[in-house]
Design a protein around this motif. Structure first.
Motif, short mmCIF file in Angstrom:
data_model
loop_
_atom_site.label_atom_id
_atom_site.label_comp_id
_atom_site.label_asym_id
_atom_site.label_seq_id
_atom_site.Cartn_x
_atom_site.Cartn_y
_atom_site.Cartn_z
N MET A 1 10.40 39.86 -19.31
CA MET A 1 10.22 39.53 -20.71
C MET A 1 9.60 38.14 -20.87
O MET A 1 8.72 37.94 -21.67
N MET A 2 10.10 37.19 -20.07
CA MET A 2 9.60 35.83 -20.17
C MET A 2 8.13 35.75 -19.79
O MET A 2 7.37 35.00 -20.39
N SER A 3 7.70 36.53 -18.82
CA SER A 3 6.29 36.50 -18.42
C SER A 3 5.39 37.04 -19.52
O SER A 3 4.24 36.64 -19.65
N LEU A 4 5.87 37.97 -20.33
CA LEU A 4 5.10 38.47 -21.46
C LEU A 4 4.84 37.38 -22.49
O LEU A 4 3.79 37.34 -23.12
N LEU A 5 5.78 36.49 -22.66
CA LEU A 5 5.61 35.37 -23.58
C LEU A 5 4.84 34.23 -22.92
O LEU A 5 4.08 33.54 -23.58
N GLN A 6 5.05 34.03 -21.64
CA GLN A 6 4.44 32.90 -20.94
C GLN A 6 2.93 33.04 -20.83
O GLN A 6 2.20 32.06 -20.95
N ARG A 7 2.44 34.24 -20.61
CA ARG A 7 1.00 34.45 -20.43
C ARG A 7 0.19 33.98 -21.66
O ARG A 7 -0.75 33.22 -21.51
N PRO A 8 0.54 34.42 -22.88
CA PRO A 8 -0.22 33.92 -24.05
C PRO A 8 -0.05 32.42 -24.25
O PRO A 8 -0.98 31.73 -24.66
N LEU A 9 1.13 31.91 -23.94
CA LEU A 9 1.35 30.47 -24.09
C LEU A 9 0.51 29.69 -23.10
O LEU A 9 0.07 28.58 -23.41
N ASN A 10 0.28 30.23 -21.93
CA ASN A 10 -0.56 29.56 -20.94
C ASN A 10 -2.00 29.40 -21.43
O ASN A 10 -2.68 28.46 -21.07
N LEU A 11 -2.46 30.35 -22.25
CA LEU A 11 -3.81 30.24 -22.82
C LEU A 11 -3.93 29.03 -23.74
O LEU A 11 -5.01 28.47 -23.90
N LEU A 12 -2.81 28.66 -24.35
CA LEU A 12 -2.82 27.50 -25.24
C LEU A 12 -2.81 26.19 -24.47
O LEU A 12 -3.12 25.14 -25.04
N ASP A 13 -2.46 26.24 -23.21
CA ASP A 13 -2.36 25.04 -22.40
C ASP A 13 -3.61 24.88 -21.52
O ASP A 13 -3.51 24.74 -20.31
N THR A 14 -4.79 24.94 -22.17
CA THR A 14 -6.04 24.81 -21.44
C THR A 14 -6.88 23.70 -22.06
O THR A 14 -6.68 23.33 -23.23
N ARG A 15 -7.83 23.21 -21.31
CA ARG A 15 -8.75 22.18 -21.83
C ARG A 15 -9.60 22.74 -22.96
O ARG A 15 -9.91 22.04 -23.91
N LEU A 16 -9.97 24.01 -22.85
CA LEU A 16 -10.79 24.63 -23.90
C LEU A 16 -10.04 24.67 -25.22
O LEU A 16 -10.58 24.28 -26.26
N PHE A 17 -8.79 25.13 -25.18
CA PHE A 17 -8.00 25.20 -26.41
C PHE A 17 -7.80 23.80 -27.00
O PHE A 17 -7.95 23.59 -28.19
N GLU A 18 -7.48 22.84 -26.14
CA GLU A 18 -7.31 21.46 -26.61
C GLU A 18 -8.62 20.93 -27.20
O GLU A 18 -8.62 20.26 -28.24
N GLY A 19 -9.75 21.23 -26.57
CA GLY A 19 -11.04 20.79 -27.07
C GLY A 19 -11.34 21.34 -28.45
O GLY A 19 -11.82 20.62 -29.34
N VAL A 20 -11.07 22.62 -28.65
CA VAL A 20 -11.28 23.24 -29.96
C VAL A 20 -10.34 22.61 -30.99
O VAL A 20 -10.75 22.29 -32.12
N ALA A 21 -9.08 22.43 -30.61
CA ALA A 21 -8.11 21.84 -31.53
C ALA A 21 -8.52 20.42 -31.93
O ALA A 21 -8.46 20.05 -33.11
N LEU A 22 -8.95 19.61 -30.96
CA LEU A 22 -9.36 18.24 -31.28
C LEU A 22 -10.64 18.21 -32.11
O LEU A 22 -10.81 17.32 -32.96
N LEU A 23 -11.53 19.15 -31.89
CA LEU A 23 -12.73 19.26 -32.73
C LEU A 23 -12.33 19.53 -34.19
O LEU A 23 -12.83 18.89 -35.12
#
Length: 152
Positions: A1-23
């Motif tokens: 169950m935890m891995s089902l939640l962790q996978r989408p959360l890992n997508l948020l912990d990327t340089r690309l996501f941070e770059g878009v957010a900071l933009l």
């Protein structure tokens, strides 16, 4: 169950996501000040200050030396918001907009902290802390001016 939640959360912990957010943070903060700056300019001109701006600084904002403070504020809003939008000297631009927000909060509209000043403070602080992100022009210059490390 935890891995089902962790996978989408890992997508948020990327340089690309941070770059878009900071933009988005850069554009959200800069847009507020850019729109304000454009109201102080004669329609159809690039940077000709509308004389009503000085009346506003004197009569509404009760600022000292309205011709000087109106001119400084108008040009600073243009310059700092442009820097933040482009991500060029992002931390400097965000610090300038933070300072402008503090002046507005303390001297012009002291009752407006929770709307909208707290948002402007928060957006500026994010940029001061994190920089402009991967979609900022700062990145182009960071590599050029970074100290060279000898590989002996």
């Amino acid at each position: 169950m935890m891995s089902l939640l962790q996978r989408p959360l890992n997508l948020l912990d990327t340089r690309l996501f941070e770059g878009v957010a900071l933009l988005i943070v850069r554009l959200a903060l800069a847009a507020q000040f850019w729109r304000s700056a454009r109201t102080k300019i004669v329609d159809g001109s690039l940077l000709e200050i509308d004389p009503i701006t000085y009346d506003l600084f004197r009569d509404e904002y009760h600022m000292p030396l309205p011709e000087l403070t109106g001119t400084i504020a108008t040009y600073a809003e243009h310059m700092l918001s442009a820097l933040v939008m482009l991500g060029l000297a992002t931390r400097f631009g965000a610090a300038g907009l933070f300072t402008m927000t503090a002046v507005i909060q303390l001297f012009v509209y002291p009752d407006a902290f929770w709307t909208p000043h707290v948002m402007w403070f928060a957006l500026a602080l994010i940029l001061i802390a994190r920089g402009g992100g991967m979609f900022a022009l700062d990145r182009l210059f960071a590599n050029r001016f970074a100290p060279r490390v000898s590989s002996r």
